[in-house]
Design a protein around this motif. Structure first.
Motif, short mmCIF file in Angstrom:
data_model
loop_
_atom_site.label_atom_id
_atom_site.label_comp_id
_atom_site.label_asym_id
_atom_site.label_seq_id
_atom_site.Cartn_x
_atom_site.Cartn_y
_atom_site.Cartn_z
N ASN A 222 60.07 57.63 48.53
CA ASN A 222 58.76 56.99 48.45
C ASN A 222 58.97 55.48 48.49
OD1 ASN A 222 57.31 59.40 48.17
ND2 ASN A 222 57.80 59.46 45.99
N LYS B 200 56.81 51.73 48.43
CA LYS B 200 55.54 51.05 48.25
C LYS B 200 55.31 50.11 49.43
CE LYS B 200 55.43 51.22 43.27
NZ LYS B 200 55.34 50.47 42.02
N VAL B 201 54.12 50.19 50.00
CA VAL B 201 53.74 49.32 51.10
C VAL B 201 52.40 48.69 50.76
CG1 VAL B 201 55.04 50.59 52.83
CG2 VAL B 201 52.68 51.20 52.37
N PRO B 202 52.13 47.50 51.24
CA PRO B 202 50.85 46.86 50.95
C PRO B 202 49.69 47.63 51.57
CG PRO B 202 52.25 45.40 52.29
CD PRO B 202 53.00 46.66 52.05
N GLU B 203 48.60 47.65 50.88
CA GLU B 203 47.40 48.28 51.43
C GLU B 203 46.83 47.38 52.51
OE1 GLU B 203 44.51 49.76 48.67
OE2 GLU B 203 46.08 50.23 47.20
N THR B 204 46.32 48.01 53.56
CA THR B 204 45.73 47.23 54.64
C THR B 204 44.24 47.04 54.38
OG1 THR B 204 45.34 49.21 55.96
CG2 THR B 204 47.41 48.03 56.32
N ALA B 205 43.71 45.95 54.85
CA ALA B 205 42.28 45.68 54.69
C ALA B 205 41.49 46.59 55.62
CB ALA B 205 41.97 44.22 55.00
N ALA B 206 40.42 47.18 55.12
CA ALA B 206 39.62 48.09 55.94
C ALA B 206 38.61 47.36 56.75
CB ALA B 206 38.92 49.12 55.04
#
Length: 77
Positions: free
Chosen positions: A69, A71-77
């Motif tokens: 696993n 962790k990756v940054p969340e992308t802006a929707a």
């Protein structure tokens, strides 16, 4: 004279077909089922190793295939 090599094989689905890959020698096969994709990979590997110019498999222990696993940054929707 022949011998048997135990090589790693990865299989995944792409669309309606399955792809099989031996990362040890970067050879792939594909088919409509997992079994067919692995059979095509086996055939391609046998042809590869039948070639007198094909290199020998490096000597090392059994590979371990697992997942991790990350962790990756969340992308802006």
């Amino acid at each position: 004279m022949s011998s048997t090599l135990r090589l790693p094989a990865l299989v995944w689905q792409e669309g309606d077909e399955f792809v099989s890959l031996c990362p040890e020698v970067d050879i792939a096969g594909f088919g409509a089922t997992i079994d067919e994709a692995l059979a095509m990979l086996r055939e391609a590997l046998e042809v590869y190793f039948a070639d007198a110019e094909a290199p020998e498999r490096p000597a090392h222990g059994e590979p371990l295939m697992t997942t991790i696993n990350v962790k990756v940054p969340e992308t802006a929707a």
